[in-house]
Design an enzyme around this catalytic site. Structure first.
Site, short mmCIF file in Angstrom:
data_model
loop_
_atom_site.label_atom_id
_atom_site.label_comp_id
_atom_site.label_asym_id
_atom_site.label_seq_id
_atom_site.Cartn_x
_atom_site.Cartn_y
_atom_site.Cartn_z
CB SER A 199 28.76 1.60 -32.25
OG SER A 199 30.11 1.64 -32.65
N GLY A 218 0.85 -1.19 0.00
CA GLY A 218 0.00 0.00 0.00
C GLY A 218 0.88 1.23 0.00
N GLY A 229 6.40 1.37 0.81
CA GLY A 229 5.30 2.05 0.13
C GLY A 229 5.72 3.07 -0.91
N GLY A 274 0.65 2.61 7.19
CA GLY A 274 0.77 1.87 8.44
C GLY A 274 1.08 0.39 8.30
CB VAL A 312 4.31 6.68 1.70
CG1 VAL A 312 5.26 7.14 2.77
CG2 VAL A 312 5.03 6.42 0.42
#
Lengths: 298, 622
Positions: free
Chosen positions: B531, B21, B103, B26, B23
Site C-alpha cells: 500500500s 486559440g 495557447g 495573435g 500558440v
C-alpha cells in the site's frame, strides 16, 4: 448605484465570506490607502451585524506620511477593530532607509521582510489584500486566492487553476493564501464607489498646499526633516495631491486642484498616466513588481 | 403582493470575454491592438511599451503590442503567454473585461480557468494555418464551460493577401465543429491584429467582408440574462451569529428571487422554514435577486450550516451522492479511478471519487474513446460518487450548483474541474439493509474489540513475517483473527488487477472494504499490503470508525529490503523484468502519522510483534 458596481461589491463580499469560512486565522492587510478604505468598507458589509472575524495588519516602515498614521489610528478606533502594527526592528536597527539603501533594497527589508515576519509570527494562514488586476501587468495575472509557499513565495508559472467561484483554500501547515477581493475593480470603480458610499479616505488624496521638492521630474513631499536636502534645494509650497499612498520619499505627488471626490473622479477619468507612475518601486528594475511579489511582497 | 425588486437601471453592461486559440495565433496582440487603438493606454505605459519592444519585442521596428498583456518575466523573455491575464477597458457603449488565455497545450488548465465565467469567447485562427487541434480543444473547453457565444477571429488575413476564399474555407470548417458543440452564436471576422484591419477600423483591402468589425461585434454581444426567473437558490457560505438574538445565513443568491415570507426548503436535509429577514448589500430589504450577496434570517430555529442550500419550497433543490459529469483533468499525474478526492461544489466540501470513466474525448476527431484513466488536459465523461449526499443541479440549468472542482488530499492541488450532466439515483434505489445483530454484539461474543492492523512497507520489509507472528500469538490468546495478505488476495479477489497506479488504487479499495466487513464481524483483522500511496491508506482509514484503524509502518530501508530480496523480485525489477515495482520505478510514500512505527533494522520480528501486542492491550482491543 450602477448594477456594475453592485456586482463588484457582491463578488468582493462573496470572497470575504469564503475566506472567513475556510481559513483558521485570516488577517486584513490594511495599508491606509484608498483601496484599503474600500476593502475595509466591504469587510464591514460582508459580516454585518457581526464585526469582521479578523484583525487588521499594518506594516509600518516608519516612512509613511504622518497623516496616514493619524488616519489609520482614527479609523481603527472608530470601528472598534483590532489593529496590529508591525515594523521590521532589525531594519530600523541596521539603519535601512530609502535614502541610504535605495528603493529596492529598502522595500525588501522594510516592507517584504517585515510582512513575512508578521505573517509568520502570528501564524496567519490567509492575508487579505487590496491589490487590483488593473494596477500592473503581473497583478493582472494573479488569482483571487493566490497560493504562497511556506516561505511566502509566489510561483507565477504554476498557479492553481481557479474555476467559477470555487476557490481552493486548502493548504498544508505553514503555507498560506493571499486573497484579493478587489481583483476585478478598476481605479475608476474604486473612486466611484468611494463617492457613492461616502467612504472616508486619507486627506492626502485631496489637493492642498504642501511642501515639496522636485527630484528627477517628480514632486516629493517633505513630510518631516529626515529627508536630506541637497545644497540649494528648498521645499516650496505647491497645491498637490497623491494618486496612491506609500512611503513618502518614494511616492510622487501630482499638481492638482481636485479637493473633492467628484473632482478626483473627473481627474482620474482624464488622466494620461497610470496611477502607479508615481510609485518609484514599480520601476526600479525591469519586472520589478513580479520580482517583489515572488519574494512575498503584496 | 410581492415586494418591488431592486432596479438595475443605468448599467453599462459589462462583457467578460476570453481570447483563446493556438500558440502564435495573435491573441495577446489582438488585445494589445484593441487597447492601443481605443487610446486606452496611459502615456507611462506607452513609454514602457516602446522600451520593452526594443528589448524583447518580436515585431521588427515597431511596437510589440502583445507586451502590453504578457506581464510575467518568463512570458516576455519567451514571447509566449503562460497564464491568463485580465485587462479592463471601456468604450462609450460598454465596459469590458478581456481575459487573455495561453495557447500552449501545456497551459490548457490556465485557459480553462479563464473560460469559466466569461460571456463570450474569441477563438483566434491563423489564416495561414486554419483550424488546428488546439483550436478544437479550446472550442470544446469553451463549450464544456457553457460559453455559448463565439467570435471566430481569422487573424493574419493580411498574410494571405486578404484572400476571401481562405476566410470562407476556415469559417466553414469551424462551423462544422461549432454545430457539434452546439454554440448558440458564431460570428466570423477576418482581421489583422498586427495591422489593425477590422479590429476598430474596417480593413481597406477587404471590401468583400460586410460583417461587423471586432469591436462592433464585442459591443453588440448580448450578456447572459440574470437567472432571476429560475427558482430561488442560495448556497450558505457562512453562518452569521454575532449574539444569541441574531442567526443569519450569508451567501450569494445563485438564482431566482428571495422575498420576505417565502417558504423555503433546505437541502440536503429537506428541512422547511420561511424567510423572515433579508439583509442585502444596502441594508434590510423586502426582496433580493440572483447575484446579490445577502444574509437571510429564517422563521424557525433550523439547523443550517455552510454547504447547505436554501431553496424555494415549491421547487426543492435536488440531492444526490452520485453524478455523471464531464471532467477536465488538470494534474500532471493521471486520474486513478477510485482514489478519494475532496470535491468542492457550491459551498459544500465533501469526499468524492471517480467510479467509472465512461469515455474520453479525442478533441481532434470529436470521437468518444474508451479510457481507463485521464491524462493532463484530457476531457472525459465520468461517474462520480460522493461520501455524503449534496445539493446539485445539472450545469446546463445552474452553473453554481452544477460546477465542481476536485482537490488532491495530500498536495491540495486542484486536479480537475467538472460540470454535472445529471444525477444518478442508484444510491436511493439500493437501500441499506438494517441487521439486528451488529458489530458490537458480535465482538462481545468474541470477548474482544475488533480493529484493523494495517501493515505497510516496501516489498521484503518483513510485513508478512511480523503479521503472521502476531496472528499466531493472538490465536494462542483465544482471539478471533484474520490475515489479509497482499499476495494471497491478488490470487483471488484481485486477480484481475495489475500494478499500474490505477490498479493499485482499486486493489487497496477492495482490500479496505473487505477488512471493513471482517471488522464488522468482530474480527481483529491484519492487512499486510505494500500500500504505497498515502491517499489510499487514508481511504482505508476513513472507511473504518474512529480508533479502529491502526497503521503499522514496517520501516526497512530499501537497501536492506533489496539485500534480503526473499522472493527475488528486486533482482527482476532491477533487470527490468518487472515494471512499476515499488521503491524501484514506482514511489513509496511513507506514513506521516502511523500508530506504530517499527524500525526493523533494530528489532527482531519477535520484538516487533511484542510492541504491537502491547499496543493492542493498552488500547483495550484484547
Amino acid at each position: 448605484m450602477s448594477a456594475h458596481l453592485r456586482r463588484l461589491e457582491a463578488e468582493s463580499i462573496h470572497i470575504y465570506r469564503e475566506v472567513a469560512a475556510e481559513f483558521r486565522n485570516p488577517v486584513l492587510m490594511y495599508s491606509i490607502g484608498k483601496d484599503s478604505s474600500v476593502l475595509l468598507h466591504l469587510a464591514l458589509k460582508a459580516f454585518t451585524p457581526s464585526k469582521p472575524p479578523f484583525p487588521l495588519l499594518h506594516i509600518d516602515t516608519t516612512w509613511k506620511f504622518r497623516e496616514m498614521i493619524a488616519f489609520r489610528d482614527k479609523r481603527a478606533a472608530a470601528l472598534g477593530l483590532r489593529l496590529i502594527v508591525h515594523t521590521n526592528q532589525q531594519g530600523v536597527a541596521d539603519g535601512v532607509t530609502p535614502f541610504t539603501h535605495g528603493s529596492s533594497r529598502y522595500t525588501d527589508v522594510m516592507k517584504t521582510d517585515a510582512l513575512k515576519q508578521a505573517l509568520s509570527a502570528h501564524r496567519f494562514d490567509c492575508a487579505i489584500g487590496g491589490a487590483r488586476r488593473d494596477e500592473e501587468k503581473s497583478r493582472a495575472k494573479e488569482r483571487v486566492m493566490s497560493f504562497r509557499s511556506a516561505n511566502h513565495g509566489w510561483d507565477p508559472k504554476n498557479q492553481r487553476p481557479e474555476f467559477w467561484r470555487l476557490y481552493n483554500c486548502r493548504i498544508n501547515e505553514g503555507e498560506s493564501v493571499r486573497a484579493f477581493p478587489l481583483s476585478n475593480w478598476t481605479e475608476a470603480d474604486i473612486w466611484e464607489y468611494i463617492a457613492l458610499e461616502e467612504i472616508p479616505i486619507a486627506p492626502l488624496y485631496f489637493a492642498a498646499p504642501r511642501p515639496v521638492v522636485q527630484r528627477d521630474g517628480k514632486l516629493i513631499m517633505v513630510d518631516d526633516d529626515r529627508i536630506p536636502l541637497a545644497e540649494g534645494e528648498t521645499p516650496e509650497m505647491r497645491r498637490v495631491r497623491f494618486r496612491t499612498l506609500g512611503c513618502y520619499p518614494l511616492t510622487a505627488a501630482v499638481e492638482s486642484e481636485a479637493d473633492t471626490v467628484a473632482a478626483i473622479i473627473a481627474e482620474t477619468l482624464a488622466a494620461k498616466t497610470s496611477e502607479r507612475e508615481g510609485r518609484m518601486i514599480d520601476h526600479d528594475q525591469p519586472g520589478s513588481m513580479e520580482k517583489k511579489k515572488r519574494e512575498g511582497y503584496f | 403582493m410581492s415586494a418591488p425588486l431592486p432596479t438595475t437601471e443605468g448599467d453599462q453592461e459589462l462583457l467578460r470575454f476570453l481570447t483563446c486559440g493556438s500558440v502564435d495565433d495573435g491573441k495577446s496582440t489582438l488585445i494589445g491592438r484593441l487597447l492601443h487603438d481605443s487610446k486606452l493606454i496611459f502615456e507611462d505605459q506607452h513609454a514602457a511599451l516602446e522600451r520593452d519592444s526594443a528589448v524583447s519585442g518580436t515585431v521588427e521596428d515597431g511596437l510589440d503590442l502583445a507586451l502590453l498583456v504578457d506581464g510575467l518575466q518568463a512570458e516576455r523573455e519567451q514571447g509566449i503567454t503562460i497564464d491568463v491575464a485580465y485587462r479592463f477597458f471601456a468604450t462609450e457603449k460598454r465596459k469590458f473585461i478581456a481575459v487573455d488565455a495561453p495557447g500552449h497545450e501545456q497551459y490548457t488548465r490556465n485557459m480553462a480557468t479563464g473560460a469559466s465565467g466569461v460571456d463570450l469567447a474569441v477563438i483566434l485562427v491563423d489564416a495561414r494555418k486554419g483550424v488546428l487541434t488546439q483550436t478544437r480543444r479550446h472550442a470544446r473547453i469553451c463549450a464544456l464551460m457553457g460559453v455559448d457565444q463565439v467570435i471566430l477571429a481569422v487573424n493574419k488575413i493580411d498574410l494571405t493577401g486578404y484572400d476571401q476564399t481562405v476566410f470562407d474555407v476556415i469559417t466553414a470548417e469551424f462551423m462544422t465543429l461549432a454545430k457539434e458543440l452546439a454554440f448558440a452564436s458564431v460570428t466570423a471576422i477576418p482581421l489583422s491584429a498586427l495591422k489593425g484591419d477590422n479590429v476598430l477600423e474596417r480593413g481597406a483591402e477587404m471590401a468583400w467582408y460586410e460583417g461587423p468589425t471586432f469591436l462592433q461585434a464585442l459591443e453588440a454581444a448580448p450578456v447572459g440574462g440574470s437567472a432571476s426567473d429560475a427558482p430561488f437558490r442560495m448556497p450558505v457560505q457562512w453562518v452569521n451569529r454575532p449574539n444569541l438574538d441574531f442567526r443569519g445565513f450569508s451567501g450569494t443568491i445563485a438564482s431566482g428571487v428571495a422575498r420576505i415570507g417565502d417558504a423555503v426548503a433546505i437541502a440536503p436535509s429537506a428541512t422547511a422554514s420561511a424567510i423572515k429577514e433579508i439583509h442585502s448589500q444596502t441594508g434590510p430589504v423586502a426582496a433580493a435577486r440572483s447575484g446579490e450577496a445577502v444574509t437571510l434570517v429564517l422563521e424557525d430555529e433550523v439547523d443550517v450550516s455552510r454547504g447547505d442550500v436554501i431553496g424555494a419550497a415549491g421547487t426543492p433543490v435536488a440531492v444526490t451522492d452520485q453524478v455523471a459529469a464531464h471532467l477536465i483533468w488538470l494534474d500532471e499525474a493521471e486520474l486513478p479511478p477510485g482514489r478519494p478526492y475532496i470535491m468542492k461544489i457550491g459551498t459544500a466540501t465533501v469526499g468524492a471519487s471517480v467510479t467509472e470513466i465512461k469515455h474520453a474525448v479525442n478533441v481532434d476527431t470529436q470521437e468518444h474513446v474508451a479510457a481507463k484513466t485521464l491524462g493532463l488536459n484530457e476531457i472525459g465523461f465520468c461517474n462520480l460518487a460522493m461520501d455524503q449526499p449534496v445539493a446539485y443541479a445539472p450545469y446546463e440549468t445552474d452553473k453554481t450548483l452544477g460546477g465542481f472542482i476536485l482537490i488532491d488530499r495530500i498536495s491540495n492541488a486542484t486536479v480537475a474541474a467538472g460540470v454535472i450532466a445529471f444525477g444518478l439515483r442508484r444510491a436511493s434505489n439500493l437501500t441499506w439493509q438494517d441487521l439486528d445483530i451488529d458489530k458490537r454484539s458480535r465482538a462481545r461474543l468474541k470477548d474482544q474489540k475488533p480493529c484493523v492492523l494495517w501493515f505497510t512497507g516496501l516489498s521484503g520489509s518483513g510485513k508478512s513475517t511480523i503479521a503472521n507472528l502476531i496472528e499466531k500469538r493472538l490465536h494462542a490468546l483465544g482471539k478471533h483473527t484474520y490475515l489479509l495478505d497482499g499476495d494471497n488476495v491478488r490470487h483471488g479477489l484481485n486477480k484481475d488487477l495489475g500494478f499500474t497506479d490505477v490498479d493499485r488504487v482499486e486493489n487497496i479499495r477492495r482490500v479496505a472494504e473487505t477488512a471493513k466487513l471482517f471488522v464488522d464481524s468482530g474480527t481483529i483483522t491484519l492487512v499486510s499490503f505494500i500500500s504505497p500511496f498515502r491517499s489510499e491508506r487514508r481511504l482505508a482509514r476513513e472507511l473504518l470508525e474512529e480508533g479502529e484503524f491502526l497503521e503499522v509502518f514496517v520501516d526497512t530501508p530499501l537497501a536492506e529490503c533489496e539485500a534480503r530480496d526473499p522472493k527475488g523480485l528486486y533482482r527482476k525489477a532491477r533487470a527490468g523484468a518487472i515494471k512499476n515495482f515499488t521503491g524501484i520505478d514506482s514511489p513509496y510514500e511513507p506514513p506521516e502519522g502511523a500508530e506504530l512505527h517499527l524500525q526493523t533494522v533494530d528489532l527482531t520480528p519477535e520484538q516487533a510483534s511484542d510492541a504491537v501486542i502491547a499496543r493492542l492491550r493498552e488500547e483495550g482491543f484484547i
